[in-house]
Design a protein around this motif. Structure first.
Motif, PDB file in Angstrom:
ATOM      1  N   PHE A 274       0.831  -1.199   0.000  1.00 42.05           N
ATOM      2  CA  PHE A 274       0.000   0.000   0.000  1.00 42.05           C
ATOM      3  C   PHE A 274       0.871   1.257   0.000  1.00 42.05           C
ATOM      4  O   PHE A 274       0.601   2.195  -0.761  1.00 42.05           O
ATOM      5  N   ALA A 275       1.909   1.283   0.827  1.00 43.54           N
ATOM      6  CA  ALA A 275       2.800   2.451   0.877  1.00 43.54           C
ATOM      7  C   ALA A 275       3.443   2.716  -0.481  1.00 43.54           C
ATOM      8  O   ALA A 275       3.541   3.864  -0.916  1.00 43.54           O
ATOM      9  N   GLU A 276       3.869   1.654  -1.154  1.00 38.91           N
ATOM     10  CA  GLU A 276       4.480   1.807  -2.473  1.00 38.91           C
ATOM     11  C   GLU A 276       3.489   2.381  -3.476  1.00 38.91           C
ATOM     12  O   GLU A 276       3.793   3.341  -4.196  1.00 38.91           O
ATOM     13  N   LEU A 277       2.291   1.808  -3.552  1.00 40.12           N
ATOM     14  CA  LEU A 277       1.287   2.285  -4.502  1.00 40.12           C
ATOM     15  C   LEU A 277       0.907   3.730  -4.195  1.00 40.12           C
ATOM     16  O   LEU A 277       0.764   4.551  -5.101  1.00 40.12           O
ATOM     17  N   LYS A 278       0.765   4.058  -2.924  1.00 40.50           N
ATOM     18  CA  LYS A 278       0.425   5.423  -2.518  1.00 40.50           C
ATOM     19  C   LYS A 278       1.545   6.385  -2.944  1.00 40.50           C
ATOM     20  O   LYS A 278       1.272   7.456  -3.478  1.00 40.50           O
ATOM     21  N   SER A 279       2.794   5.996  -2.731  1.00 40.60           N
ATOM     22  CA  SER A 279       3.905   6.877  -3.113  1.00 40.60           C
ATOM     23  C   SER A 279       4.015   7.005  -4.631  1.00 40.60           C
ATOM     24  O   SER A 279       4.560   7.983  -5.134  1.00 40.60           O
ATOM     25  N   ASN A 280       3.466   6.016  -5.361  1.00 39.47           N
ATOM     26  CA  ASN A 280       3.460   6.061  -6.827  1.00 39.47           C
ATOM     27  C   ASN A 280       2.278   6.840  -7.394  1.00 39.47           C
ATOM     28  O   ASN A 280       2.123   6.925  -8.603  1.00 39.47           O
ATOM     29  N   GLY A 281       1.411   7.361  -6.510  1.00 40.86           N
ATOM     30  CA  GLY A 281       0.309   8.186  -6.977  1.00 40.86           C
ATOM     31  C   GLY A 281      -1.074   7.589  -6.822  1.00 40.86           C
ATOM     32  O   GLY A 281      -2.044   8.152  -7.336  1.00 40.86           O
ATOM     33  N   LEU A 282      -1.199   6.450  -6.125  1.00 42.91           N
ATOM     34  CA  LEU A 282      -2.526   5.880  -5.894  1.00 42.91           C
ATOM     35  C   LEU A 282      -3.381   6.892  -5.157  1.00 42.91           C
ATOM     36  O   LEU A 282      -2.994   7.398  -4.107  1.00 42.91           O
ATOM     37  N   ASN A 283      -4.538   7.207  -5.722  1.00 42.53           N
ATOM     38  CA  ASN A 283      -5.435   8.198  -5.155  1.00 42.53           C
ATOM     39  C   ASN A 283      -6.392   7.507  -4.177  1.00 42.53           C
ATOM     40  O   ASN A 283      -7.575   7.355  -4.453  1.00 42.53           O
ATOM     41  N   GLN A 284      -5.832   7.073  -3.036  1.00 40.16           N
ATOM     42  CA  GLN A 284      -6.606   6.373  -2.015  1.00 40.16           C
ATOM     43  C   GLN A 284      -5.962   6.713  -0.680  1.00 40.16           C
ATOM     44  O   GLN A 284      -4.794   6.419  -0.461  1.00 40.16           O
ATOM     45  N   GLU A 285      -6.718   7.329   0.197  1.00 39.37           N
ATOM     46  CA  GLU A 285      -6.150   7.812   1.456  1.00 39.37           C
ATOM     47  C   GLU A 285      -5.758   6.705   2.409  1.00 39.37           C
ATOM     48  O   GLU A 285      -4.703   6.746   3.025  1.00 39.37           O
ATOM     49  N   GLU A 286      -6.628   5.727   2.593  1.00 40.69           N
ATOM     50  CA  GLU A 286      -6.398   4.665   3.568  1.00 40.69           C
ATOM     51  C   GLU A 286      -6.452   3.302   2.900  1.00 40.69           C
ATOM     52  O   GLU A 286      -7.199   3.103   1.943  1.00 40.69           O
ATOM     53  N   ALA A 287      -5.713   2.355   3.453  1.00 41.97           N
ATOM     54  CA  ALA A 287      -5.744   0.992   2.933  1.00 41.97           C
ATOM     55  C   ALA A 287      -6.990   0.252   3.412  1.00 41.97           C
ATOM     56  O   ALA A 287      -7.489  -0.630   2.723  1.00 41.97           O
ATOM     57  N   ASN A 288      -7.488   0.611   4.597  1.00 39.00           N
ATOM     58  CA  ASN A 288      -8.620  -0.097   5.195  1.00 39.00           C
ATOM     59  C   ASN A 288      -8.353  -1.604   5.232  1.00 39.00           C
ATOM     60  O   ASN A 288      -9.164  -2.411   4.776  1.00 39.00           O
TER      61      ASN A 288
END
Length: 128
Positions: free
Chosen positions: A83-97
């Motif tokens: 999740f951290a990797e995808l988020k740092s790559n621009g995933l537009n999702q605040e929380e992994a839930n």
């Protein structure tokens, strides 16, 4: 830290034939956010592309299928790192839930990603 994608299991029949409306429009998300790279393109029997990451491959295809009804489960070595990797790559999702789901005899710490093309992915780390 990058996560390792270990396996790809389609929700329906074929992870090599995931339906998208437009392959060319879909690919940038998989390359920039999900960390895949294109290894092949085909125009017959319909426009498609094969993408790879770590030891897995998936295929996107303009095959007339409904992307909102398809996707894959990706087993990863570390769900939080994924999740951290995808988020740092621009995933537009605040929380992994994150949640724990059971599949057969195994439990997985999972989170979900819906690609702009409508395909849904569950990423999960096997638990003890």
């Amino acid at each position: 830290m990058s996560a390792v994608f270990k396996t790809a299991s389609p929700y329906a029949e074929d992870e090599m034939n995931l339906p998208v409306e437009n392959v060319d429009v879909a690919i940038p998300f998989y390359e920039s956010v999900m960390g895949f790279r294109v290894v092949a393109r085909h125009d017959t029997p319909h426009k498609s592309a094969i993408l790879t990451r770590d030891d897995i491959q998936i295929g996107l295809a303009e095959n007339g299928g409904d992307p909102t009804q398809e996707g894959c489960f990706f087993e990863v070595d570390d769900a939080a790192a994924a999740f951290a990797e995808l988020k740092s790559n621009g995933l537009n999702q605040e929380e992994a839930n994150f949640r724990i789901d059971r599949y057969g005899a195994h439990s997985f710490k999972v989170f979900f990603v819906v690609a702009p093309d409508g395909l849904c992915y569950c990423l999960g780390e096997r638990q003890g």
